[in-house]
Design a protein around this motif. Structure first.
Motif, PDB file in Angstrom:
ATOM      1  N   UNK A  38     -11.385  15.869 -43.908  1.00 19.16           N
ATOM      2  CA  UNK A  38     -10.623  16.157 -45.122  1.00 19.16           C
ATOM      3  C   UNK A  38     -11.526  15.841 -46.305  1.00 19.16           C
ATOM      4  N   UNK A  39     -11.362  16.592 -47.397  1.00 18.03           N
ATOM      5  CA  UNK A  39     -12.230  16.389 -48.560  1.00 18.03           C
ATOM      6  C   UNK A  39     -11.515  16.800 -49.831  1.00 18.03           C
ATOM      7  N   UNK A  40     -11.475  15.879 -50.805  1.00 17.19           N
ATOM      8  CA  UNK A  40     -10.983  16.211 -52.142  1.00 17.19           C
ATOM      9  C   UNK A  40     -12.026  17.050 -52.872  1.00 17.19           C
ATOM     10  N   UNK A  41     -11.550  17.869 -53.799  1.00 22.14           N
ATOM     11  CA  UNK A  41     -12.441  18.668 -54.625  1.00 22.14           C
ATOM     12  C   UNK A  41     -12.908  17.823 -55.813  1.00 22.14           C
ATOM     13  N   UNK A  42     -13.939  17.015 -55.600  1.00 21.11           N
ATOM     14  CA  UNK A  42     -14.452  16.132 -56.650  1.00 21.11           C
ATOM     15  C   UNK A  42     -15.514  16.802 -57.505  1.00 21.11           C
ATOM     16  N   UNK A  43     -15.879  18.039 -57.184  1.00 22.74           N
ATOM     17  CA  UNK A  43     -16.928  18.723 -57.916  1.00 22.74           C
ATOM     18  C   UNK A  43     -16.365  19.531 -59.087  1.00 22.74           C
ATOM     19  N   UNK A  44     -15.066  19.765 -59.081  1.00 24.68           N
ATOM     20  CA  UNK A  44     -14.414  20.612 -60.076  1.00 24.68           C
ATOM     21  C   UNK A  44     -13.297  19.819 -60.740  1.00 24.68           C
ATOM     22  N   UNK A  45     -13.492  19.442 -62.006  1.00 23.90           N
ATOM     23  CA  UNK A  45     -12.539  18.585 -62.707  1.00 23.90           C
ATOM     24  C   UNK A  45     -11.162  19.187 -62.871  1.00 23.90           C
ATOM     25  N   UNK A  46     -11.030  20.508 -62.767  1.00 23.95           N
ATOM     26  CA  UNK A  46      -9.719  21.143 -62.935  1.00 23.95           C
ATOM     27  C   UNK A  46      -8.914  21.181 -61.635  1.00 23.95           C
ATOM     28  N   UNK A  47      -9.547  20.792 -60.526  1.00 20.51           N
ATOM     29  CA  UNK A  47      -8.858  20.838 -59.232  1.00 20.51           C
ATOM     30  C   UNK A  47      -8.981  19.511 -58.476  1.00 20.51           C
ATOM     31  N   UNK A  48      -8.972  18.403 -59.198  1.00 23.01           N
ATOM     32  CA  UNK A  48      -9.179  17.108 -58.554  1.00 23.01           C
ATOM     33  C   UNK A  48      -8.017  16.677 -57.677  1.00 23.01           C
ATOM     34  N   UNK A  49      -6.856  17.302 -57.832  1.00 26.13           N
ATOM     35  CA  UNK A  49      -5.706  16.964 -56.989  1.00 26.13           C
ATOM     36  C   UNK A  49      -5.624  17.857 -55.755  1.00 26.13           C
ATOM     37  N   UNK A  50      -6.662  18.633 -55.512  1.00 26.80           N
ATOM     38  CA  UNK A  50      -6.703  19.563 -54.386  1.00 26.80           C
ATOM     39  C   UNK A  50      -7.623  19.009 -53.304  1.00 26.80           C
ATOM     40  N   UNK A  51      -7.177  19.091 -52.046  1.00 31.24           N
ATOM     41  CA  UNK A  51      -8.041  18.704 -50.928  1.00 31.24           C
ATOM     42  C   UNK A  51      -7.914  19.729 -49.815  1.00 31.24           C
ATOM     43  N   UNK A  52      -8.907  19.722 -48.936  1.00 31.62           N
ATOM     44  CA  UNK A  52      -8.916  20.639 -47.804  1.00 31.62           C
ATOM     45  C   UNK A  52      -9.006  19.850 -46.508  1.00 31.62           C
ATOM     46  N   UNK A  53      -8.512  20.460 -45.438  1.00 39.50           N
ATOM     47  CA  UNK A  53      -8.642  19.898 -44.099  1.00 39.50           C
ATOM     48  C   UNK A  53      -9.224  20.964 -43.189  1.00 39.50           C
ATOM     49  N   UNK A  54      -9.886  20.520 -42.115  1.00 39.23           N
ATOM     50  CA  UNK A  54     -10.361  21.497 -41.130  1.00 39.23           C
ATOM     51  C   UNK A  54     -10.298  20.908 -39.736  1.00 39.23           C
ATOM     52  N   UNK A  55      -9.910  21.759 -38.812  1.00 44.62           N
ATOM     53  CA  UNK A  55      -9.825  21.410 -37.406  1.00 44.62           C
ATOM     54  C   UNK A  55      -9.527  22.667 -36.620  1.00 44.62           C
ATOM     55  N   UNK A  56      -9.850  22.666 -35.331  1.00 43.16           N
ATOM     56  CA  UNK A  56      -9.786  23.889 -34.534  1.00 43.16           C
ATOM     57  C   UNK A  56     -10.599  24.941 -35.283  1.00 43.16           C
ATOM     58  N   UNK A  57     -10.149  26.166 -35.386  1.00 42.22           N
ATOM     59  CA  UNK A  57     -10.843  27.184 -36.174  1.00 42.22           C
ATOM     60  C   UNK A  57     -10.120  27.461 -37.466  1.00 42.22           C
ATOM     61  N   UNK A  58      -9.527  26.410 -38.026  1.00 42.92           N
ATOM     62  CA  UNK A  58      -8.685  26.591 -39.211  1.00 42.92           C
ATOM     63  C   UNK A  58      -9.061  25.644 -40.330  1.00 42.92           C
ATOM     64  N   UNK A  59      -8.749  26.082 -41.537  1.00 43.90           N
ATOM     65  CA  UNK A  59      -8.885  25.231 -42.723  1.00 43.90           C
ATOM     66  C   UNK A  59      -7.664  25.457 -43.598  1.00 43.90           C
ATOM     67  N   UNK A  60      -7.178  24.382 -44.201  1.00 46.59           N
ATOM     68  CA  UNK A  60      -6.001  24.458 -45.053  1.00 46.59           C
ATOM     69  C   UNK A  60      -6.298  23.767 -46.374  1.00 46.59           C
ATOM     70  N   UNK A  61      -5.873  24.380 -47.469  1.00 48.97           N
ATOM     71  CA  UNK A  61      -6.055  23.820 -48.801  1.00 48.97           C
ATOM     72  C   UNK A  61      -4.703  23.317 -49.304  1.00 48.97           C
ATOM     73  N   UNK A  62      -4.658  22.050 -49.688  1.00 50.93           N
ATOM     74  CA  UNK A  62      -3.439  21.397 -50.155  1.00 50.93           C
ATOM     75  C   UNK A  62      -3.590  20.942 -51.604  1.00 50.93           C
ATOM     76  N   UNK A  63      -2.476  20.821 -52.278  1.00 52.58           N
ATOM     77  CA  UNK A  63      -2.421  20.168 -53.583  1.00 52.58           C
ATOM     78  C   UNK A  63      -1.535  18.942 -53.487  1.00 52.58           C
TER      79      UNK A  63
END
Length: 362
Positions: A27-52
């Motif tokens: 899992x990883x927060x979007x720390x590179x983009x100040x406008x999306x700091x409350x967004x994170x992604x997860x990955x497992x199996x062959x899938x990725x999901x973006x959450x807020x």
């Protein structure tokens, strides 16, 4: 050292279980983009999901991606940004050895880099040039890519390289001219891109459509290498300024400094151990910690499903907080993610679950 008083009262605020039922490796927060700091992604199996992360501890699923290859399994995800459009890019890599970049604005694949001979275990993004991306592979090599045009700039491997799987990498957070790597050969290495800038810059102008082949260089010798910190697999390594934080399977996270004063090429591998943080029940590998932007909140999971939290600047061995899940939830935490200000901590687990803790207002 004077350390300001902080609120370490985290409260379990939510959890979710992804329907694929497989381990979520990252899992990883979007720390590179100040406008999306409350967004994170997860990955497992062959899938990725973006959450807020919404107020009140809630999640909202923004996007979901399923790879076309049913044999793919993603082990790493990181965030970058398209410097021309400002669009957030989700980077994914795993079993098939491909580095993919998803443009979250257009919901399309913007890059796919192929070259590794085996799975990719980790990704790191250059701190000032976000299209420059490092990958660490099971093939014992690292590669430096420019995802602007799918160019492999450099292969980091050779006489001074790793002798087994590379599990973890990290660009220096200030200038990006140095990066760390570590893996199954128990060693931590520091590499330098000094003198390579002209070659790296040329990758931005390369146009494969004109029939030209980009000349990939090889980097074989690190500036520092040591097996004196850990005596088993090193599955997570990160910079704190010019200091190094690393973890193996011995229930300890170490903060240390490489000794290169009288050893310019790092052949002695001497280190100065500055501090250790005590984990519990974390003697399995591929369990990785995360930090906030200021490196004042470090979170690492355990095999029993807990998350331990420290302030690395406070120099305390015992964690400042132990975050627990619901009774009966004891599967291994593979990765944590910490929000930019340290107020939210996310963990992902072997049972496809994601957990959220938030600092309680005092």
């Amino acid at each position: 050292m004077c350390v300001s008083k902080r609120n370490w009262a985290y409260k379990l605020s939510n959890s979710i279980k992804e329907d694929h039922g497989q381990p979520i490796w990252c899992v990883a927060f979007n720390l590179i983009d100040g406008t999306n700091e409350d967004v994170f992604a997860s990955c497992g199996a062959g899938r990725a999901t973006v959450y807020q992360c919404l107020p009140g501890g809630k999640f909202e699923i923004l996007q979901a991606y399923v790879d076309a290859d049913e044999n793919e399994e993603f082990y790493a995800c990181k965030w970058s940004v398209n410097p021309e459009t400002g669009a957030p890019l989700l980077l994914l890599a795993g079993k098939r050895g491909l580095l993919k970049a998803l443009d979250c604005s257009t919901e399309e694949l913007s890059a796919c880099c192929e070259g590794h001979g085996d799975a990719i275990n980790d990704i790191s993004v250059h701190p000032t040039k976000p299209t420059l991306v490092l990958t660490a592979s099971r093939d014992s090599a690292l590669r430096l890519w420019n995802i602007k045009n799918n160019v492999c700039i450099m292969i980091i491997h050779g006489d001074g390289g790793h002798l087994n799987e590379v599990l973890t990498i990290d660009f220096h957070p200030f200038h990006g001219e140095q990066f760390l790597s570590a893996g199954m050969d128990n060693t931590v290495k520091i590499w330098s891109l000094t003198g390579m800038q002209e070659h790296i810059d040329s990758s931005f102008d390369h146009d494969a459509s004109k029939g030209k082949v980009f000349h990939t260089r090889q980097l074989a010798c690190p500036t520092f290498s040591s097996h004196k910190v850990h005596f088993n697999y090193v599955d997570c390594v990160r910079w704190i300024g010019d200091l190094i934080v690393s973890k193996s399977v011995n229930n300890r996270i170490f903060i240390w400094k490489p000794d290169t004063k009288d050893d310019l090429v790092g052949t002695k591998g001497l280190v100065h151990l500055l501090h250790e943080m005590e984990l519990e029940d974390a003697h399995v590998w591929f369990v990785r910690f995360a930090m906030d932007r200021q490196c004042r909140t470090l979170a690492c999971g355990t095999r029993s499903g807990h998350v331990f939290v420290w302030d690395p600047a406070d120099l305390k061995s015992k964690p400042h907080a132990k975050l627990k899940r619901d009774a009966g939830s004891k599967t291994t935490v593979r990765q944590t993610a910490v929000s930019a200000d340290g107020s939210t901590i996310i963990s992902c687990c072997d049972d496809a679950s994601i957990w959220r803790w938030d600092v309680q207002n005092q």
